[in-house]
Scaffold this active site. Structure first.
Site, PDB file in Angstrom:
ATOM      1  CE1 TYR A  17     -22.816  -0.114  -4.081  1.00  0.00           C
ATOM      2  CE2 TYR A  17     -20.758  -0.750  -5.137  1.00  0.00           C
ATOM      3  CZ  TYR A  17     -21.958  -0.063  -5.162  1.00  0.00           C
ATOM      4  OH  TYR A  17     -22.307   0.668  -6.271  1.00  0.00           O
ATOM      5  CG  HIS A  22     -28.237  -5.023  -1.887  1.00  0.00           C
ATOM      6  ND1 HIS A  22     -29.350  -5.827  -1.799  1.00  0.00           N
ATOM      7  CD2 HIS A  22     -28.076  -4.777  -3.219  1.00  0.00           C
ATOM      8  CE1 HIS A  22     -29.838  -6.061  -3.008  1.00  0.00           C
ATOM      9  NE2 HIS A  22     -29.077  -5.440  -3.886  1.00  0.00           N
ATOM     10  CG  ASN A  70     -28.764  -6.200 -10.433  1.00  0.00           C
ATOM     11  OD1 ASN A  70     -29.048  -6.511  -9.280  1.00  0.00           O
ATOM     12  ND2 ASN A  70     -29.150  -5.058 -10.964  1.00  0.00           N
TER      13      ASN A  70
END
Length: 193
Positions: A17, A22, A70
């Site tokens: 990531y 993001h 999240n």
């Protein structure tokens, strides 16, 4: 010197990531740490990487939750509780697909706009009244709702000159927030690079 000011970059941990759209919040947190000469360390009790430093008379704690986007609020709650930091001194750095690339927008609070990282922050801090600095990453196409693949992709070479300007402008905005508060930081720096 007194209490800490928390600056929490949102993103996802792990090499796969790193440098994705993001993870814009992580990238800004890393940029601020380099700017202020802070060193990152892993703190298992917070489930976060943290870097402590100073800016002017402010004691700063930068954080990158390692809980995945999240569940970012879990680490934020632990940090805010441990350092006795009120929500108005917790700045959240976050990507925003509804803003064009090159746009920087600070807000004193408000809704999550559907961003699950901000939802988690509000849930665990017990309020949506915390400042957030949104970094525009744009959408691949207008009206497209499922953008998971896009936000987990890396910026293209053509995006990098604009992205570097975003990091500089948002760093200056963060410093203004620390010096003079959210209203002044918004009036001087909200906009497009």
């Amino acid at each position: 010197m007194s209490e800490f000011w928390l600056i929490i970059g949102l993103g996802n941990p792990g090499r796969e990531y790193r440098d994705t759209r993001h993870n814009a919040g992580f990238m800004l947190a890393e940029s601020l740490a380099a700017r202020w000469k802070c060193t990152w360390r892993t703190e298992a009790k917070f489930n976060a990487e943290i870097a402590a430093g100073e800016f002017g008379s402010r004691r700063i704690l930068l954080a990158k939750p390692q809980t995945y986007m999240n569940a970012s609020g879990e680490a934020a709650r632990k940090l805010a509780h441990f350092y006795k930091t009120a929500a108005e001194r917790v700045l959240v750095l976050v990507d925003d697909a509804d803003l064009p690339l090159g746009t920087v927008r600070m807000r004193p609070g408000g809704s999550s706009g559907g961003h699950h990282g901000l939802d988690s922050m509000a849930e665990h801090l017990g309020t949506a009244d915390f400042p957030r600095l949104k970094l525009g990453i744009a959408r691949p196409h207008q009206g497209v709702r499922d953008i998971a693949g896009y936000v987990l992709s890396r910026f293209g070479a053509e995006d990098m000159p604009v992205w570097h300007k975003v990091l500089e402008r948002s760093s200056l905005q963060t410093e203004m927030w620390l010096r003079e508060g959210v209203a002044k930081a918004m009036s001087l720096y909200n906009g497009t690079v």
